[in-house]
Scaffold this active site. Structure first.
Site, PDB file in Angstrom:
ATOM      1  N   GLY A  78       0.813  -1.211   0.000  1.00  0.00           N
ATOM      2  CA  GLY A  78       0.000   0.000   0.000  1.00  0.00           C
ATOM      3  C   GLY A  78       0.849   1.264   0.000  1.00  0.00           C
ATOM      4  O   GLY A  78       1.980   1.274   0.481  1.00  0.00           O
ATOM      5  N   ARG A 142       1.025  -5.602  -5.017  1.00  0.00           N
ATOM      6  CA  ARG A 142       1.103  -6.521  -3.876  1.00  0.00           C
ATOM      7  C   ARG A 142       1.545  -7.931  -4.269  1.00  0.00           C
ATOM      8  O   ARG A 142       1.359  -8.870  -3.496  1.00  0.00           O
ATOM      9  CB  ARG A 142      -0.252  -6.569  -3.169  1.00  0.00           C
ATOM     10  CG  ARG A 142      -0.662  -5.235  -2.537  1.00  0.00           C
ATOM     11  CD  ARG A 142      -1.917  -5.369  -1.702  1.00  0.00           C
ATOM     12  NE  ARG A 142      -2.327  -4.103  -1.106  1.00  0.00           N
ATOM     13  CZ  ARG A 142      -1.870  -3.633   0.045  1.00  0.00           C
ATOM     14  NH1 ARG A 142      -0.971  -4.339   0.728  1.00  0.00           N
ATOM     15  NH2 ARG A 142      -2.280  -2.471   0.526  1.00  0.00           N
ATOM     16  N   ASP A 173       5.730  -7.533   5.364  1.00  0.00           N
ATOM     17  CA  ASP A 173       5.706  -8.652   4.427  1.00  0.00           C
ATOM     18  C   ASP A 173       6.626  -8.404   3.238  1.00  0.00           C
ATOM     19  O   ASP A 173       7.331  -9.314   2.780  1.00  0.00           O
ATOM     20  CB  ASP A 173       4.284  -8.919   3.941  1.00  0.00           C
ATOM     21  CG  ASP A 173       3.440  -9.642   4.985  1.00  0.00           C
ATOM     22  OD1 ASP A 173       3.906 -10.675   5.505  1.00  0.00           O
ATOM     23  OD2 ASP A 173       2.341  -9.176   5.295  1.00  0.00           O
ATOM     24  N   LYS A 199       8.354   0.871   5.237  1.00  0.00           N
ATOM     25  CA  LYS A 199       7.206   1.664   4.828  1.00  0.00           C
ATOM     26  C   LYS A 199       5.923   1.047   5.333  1.00  0.00           C
ATOM     27  O   LYS A 199       5.660  -0.131   5.079  1.00  0.00           O
ATOM     28  CB  LYS A 199       7.174   1.750   3.292  1.00  0.00           C
ATOM     29  CG  LYS A 199       5.996   2.488   2.667  1.00  0.00           C
ATOM     30  CD  LYS A 199       4.769   1.688   2.335  1.00  0.00           C
ATOM     31  CE  LYS A 199       4.963   0.339   1.764  1.00  0.00           C
ATOM     32  NZ  LYS A 199       3.650  -0.410   1.671  1.00  0.00           N
ATOM     33  N   THR A 200       5.134   1.774   6.069  1.00  0.00           N
ATOM     34  CA  THR A 200       3.733   1.435   6.336  1.00  0.00           C
ATOM     35  C   THR A 200       3.135   2.534   7.194  1.00  0.00           C
ATOM     36  O   THR A 200       3.730   2.932   8.193  1.00  0.00           O
ATOM     37  CB  THR A 200       3.553   0.071   7.042  1.00  0.00           C
ATOM     38  OG1 THR A 200       2.176  -0.050   7.443  1.00  0.00           O
ATOM     39  CG2 THR A 200       4.420  -0.068   8.279  1.00  0.00           C
ATOM     40  N   ASP A 202       0.679   2.115   8.990  1.00  0.00           N
ATOM     41  CA  ASP A 202       0.137   1.482  10.197  1.00  0.00           C
ATOM     42  C   ASP A 202       1.061   1.615  11.396  1.00  0.00           C
ATOM     43  O   ASP A 202       0.625   1.429  12.541  1.00  0.00           O
ATOM     44  CB  ASP A 202      -0.140   0.003   9.939  1.00  0.00           C
ATOM     45  CG  ASP A 202      -1.304  -0.224   8.990  1.00  0.00           C
ATOM     46  OD1 ASP A 202      -1.982   0.759   8.653  1.00  0.00           O
ATOM     47  OD2 ASP A 202      -1.531  -1.373   8.591  1.00  0.00           O
TER      48      ASP A 202
END
Length: 612
Positions: A78, A142, A173, A199-200, A202
């Site tokens: 994402g 993805r 992941d 990177k995220t 979240d």
């Protein structure tokens, strides 16, 4: 590309970087590492990349003469604010190594590597995207890199383009895949390095060396602006309860940070729900109790923050989802052949007794959402489960029951919101613009140092940027074994909200007050120009985490240094002392003034300049 006034102004912004990255650097090896769990298994799976040392980059006066290098870059998973600056930093870094170095971007994520779809990223292209949001320079995807056939297909195009290093920008992941790829290429002596970047949005990819994943800062500020707007509307109309779901499938970092920034009436933390083994009814009762108490004071309005992955943290539902994941991972094609009208009964017949009873008790819509197609990693797509509506409906029913019993006399009307995509491609905050550029440049330094299987690391980021510390950590250091698609797989361990950590403790100390009072804070939009305390301020989470670091609390000289020299110089002196202690371990002849290794000599001179 037609540019807005802000884009034009932001294009001129020069990201701030660690002092070491302003010139030639040398890689200093630190302590050797081991995986966070399942150490023997990880060591067996990654014999070539497990146990490598932590790397720190330090300034040096000796500039290496290196040949041109060709590098590939992939944006995986994402989107997150700042991805373009990672690429810009990587581009500038390899050009600093040699002006003839070239950068190739693989189109739409890992699939571009496998399908040989790419484009060369020239200065003209890079300059168009500096300090901008999104991943549209090369796109993202993805596709998982996990089979030898994929590795070989990727190697074909890497060799064709004479690419000797590949940078994979992604979350846990994606970086797990980067580690697997690095191990494979090392094993076959392919001559290709693989470097990861964290990177995220979240916020669940972090540890002592990775203080935060990029994009978290910007996304939380974007969400907090809109939450603040809703809170102001809520306090103006005083007739709605706003149930606001926020991104964060595996951890509640976004919800917690937004709560610290905006002070809602209630914020649910998934990790606390799991720790206390709360049922769905426990959560609903807690919300209804706060609604009823505010109604007694004449306040029939409020705001509630809900993490996206809450449903997976309710212990009973978590057990149900785990069994569903295992079963559907092995029988997905069979399940898809069942008529939709018969799928519910089919699933119930395949589950254990307790899970079958729970599944049968769920509203049909929620039950169906739990069996929808999994994401590429085998997980339930929790963003499709409308938890905010489920909770508000259940709260409404409970309040109706209480009203019949004379326990509640207020009015309850709900509004629903889900903030997700709104934060993923925002123009990066100054913090993320600086941090991402530094990560990309650090990746180029890891490439120049001939490292592979490392993740770029930039830390000490609550200090001014020139005091940030650039380096790298072995990706295997973050790994453990987890069940995916019914099989045990090596993956990077997610960093969940720590209930004994400073951010949660700060929230817990104030939440009762926020529940009863109307203590809303309206952060407003991200500021890019103005005083540094407004524009460059990192998240509250990061500030609280860094302020409680044991390296400071255990240093008896630190507080005295703060009083005498100020915090910035005190931090510098503490870092030097910590480095002295770290470098002495296993290097019995060091420190001493006659050392000849350039990095040690430079460091020793710096230490002497400060303390002698």
């Amino acid at each position: 590309m037609t540019k807005s006034a802000l884009q034009i102004a932001r294009a001129a912004y020069k990201p701030k970087v660690p002092a070491a990255l302003n010139g030639a650097v040398i890689a200093v090896e630190g302590e050797y590492t081991q995986s966070v769990a399942d150490r023997e298994t990880i060591k067996q799976l990654f014999p070539h990349t497990c146990g490598m040392p932590i790397i720190t980059f330090r300034e040096t006066n000796e500039k290496q003469k290196l040949p041109p290098i060709n590098v590939g870059v992939i944006l995986s998973g994402g989107q997150a604010p700042g991805g373009h600056n990672v690429i810009a930093g990587l581009f500038d870094g390899i050009k600093a190594i040699h002006p003839d170095s070239r950068l190739f971007g693989f189109i739409l994520g890992p699939g571009g590597l496998i399908n040989h779809q790419y484009k060369e990223l020239t200065a003209n292209i890079i300059d168009e995207y500096r300090n901008t949001g999104g991943f549209d320079m090369i796109g993202s995807g993805r596709t998982k890199l996990e089979t030898e056939e994929q590795f070989r297909k990727g190697l074909e195009i890497l060799k064709q383009l004479n690419i000797s290093a590949l940078v994979i920008v992604g979350g846990d992941d994606s970086n797990t895949n980067a580690c697997v790829l690095a191990e494979y290429y090392k094993e076959i002596n392919a001559g290709v390095q693989v470097i990861g970047c964290p990177k995220t949005i979240d916020g669940d990819l972090k540890n002592e060396q990775i203080e935060t994943s990029f994009g978290f800062d910007t996304a939380c500020k974007v969400y907090s602006e809109v939450i603040g707007n809703i809170e102001r509307d809520c306090n103006s109309a005083q007739k709605y309860w706003h149930f606001i779901k926020l991104m964060g499938r595996s951890a509640s970092h976004i919800a917690l940070e937004c709560a610290l920034q905006t002070q809602p009436n209630l914020c649910i933390i998934s990790e606390e729900v799991e720790k206390k083994e709360l049922s769905l009814d426990d959560i609903v009762t807690h919300i209804a109790t706060i609604v009823a108490k505010r109604a007694e004071a004449g306040n029939n309005f409020g705001t509630i923050l809900i993490p996206e992955g809450l449903i997976e943290f309710v212990p009973a539902i978590k057990r149900l989802i785990a069994e569903l994941n295992d079963y559907l991972g092995l029988h997905d094609e069979e399940f898809k052949m069942i008529k939709r009208s018969e799928q519910r009964a089919y699933i119930i017949s395949k589950l254990s007794e307790n899970n079958a009873a729970l599944y049968a008790s769920l509203p049909e819509g929620v039950a169906r959402q739990l069996t929808l197609d999994r994401d590429p990693h085998g997980n339930v797509q929790v963003s499709l489960i409308e938890t905010e509506k489920l909770l508000s409906e259940m709260v409404g029913r409970k309040l109706s029951e209480w009203k019949k019993e004379g326990k509640y006399k207020g009015k309850f009307s709900a509004q629903h919101h889900f903030f997700g995509y709104e934060g993923r491609c925002a123009a990066p905050s100054n913090y993320d613009a600086d941090y991402c550029y530094s990560l990309g440049y650090t990746a180029s330094c890891l490439i120049a140092a001939r490292k592979t299987g490392y993740m770029a690391s930039v830390r000490n980021t609550t200090a001014p940027a020139n005091a940030w510390i650039a380096g790298g950590i072995p990706i295997t250091m973050m790994m453990n074994m987890e069940k995916r698609h019914g099989e045990m797989k090596p993956v990077i361990q997610k960093a969940l909200v720590k209930l004994d950590g400073a951010p949660f403790r700060a929230f817990a100390a104030k939440r009762d007050e926020w529940a009863s009072a109307t203590s809303y804070v309206y952060p407003g939009p991200i500021q890019y120009f103005g005083p540094t305390e407004v524009c460059d301020k990192p998240t509250i989470t990061l500030q609280l985490e860094q302020n409680e670091k044991p390296a400071r609390n255990e240093d008896p000289e630190y507080e005295a240094d703060v009083r005498k020299y100020g915090k910035n110089r005190a931090d510098h002196r503490a870092n030097l002392r910590a480095e002295l202690a770290r470098m002495t371990v296993g290097r019995h002849e060091y420190p001493f003034e006659g050392c000849t290794e350039p990095e040690l000599s430079d460091w020793w001179n710096e230490y002497n300049a400060e303390f002698r």
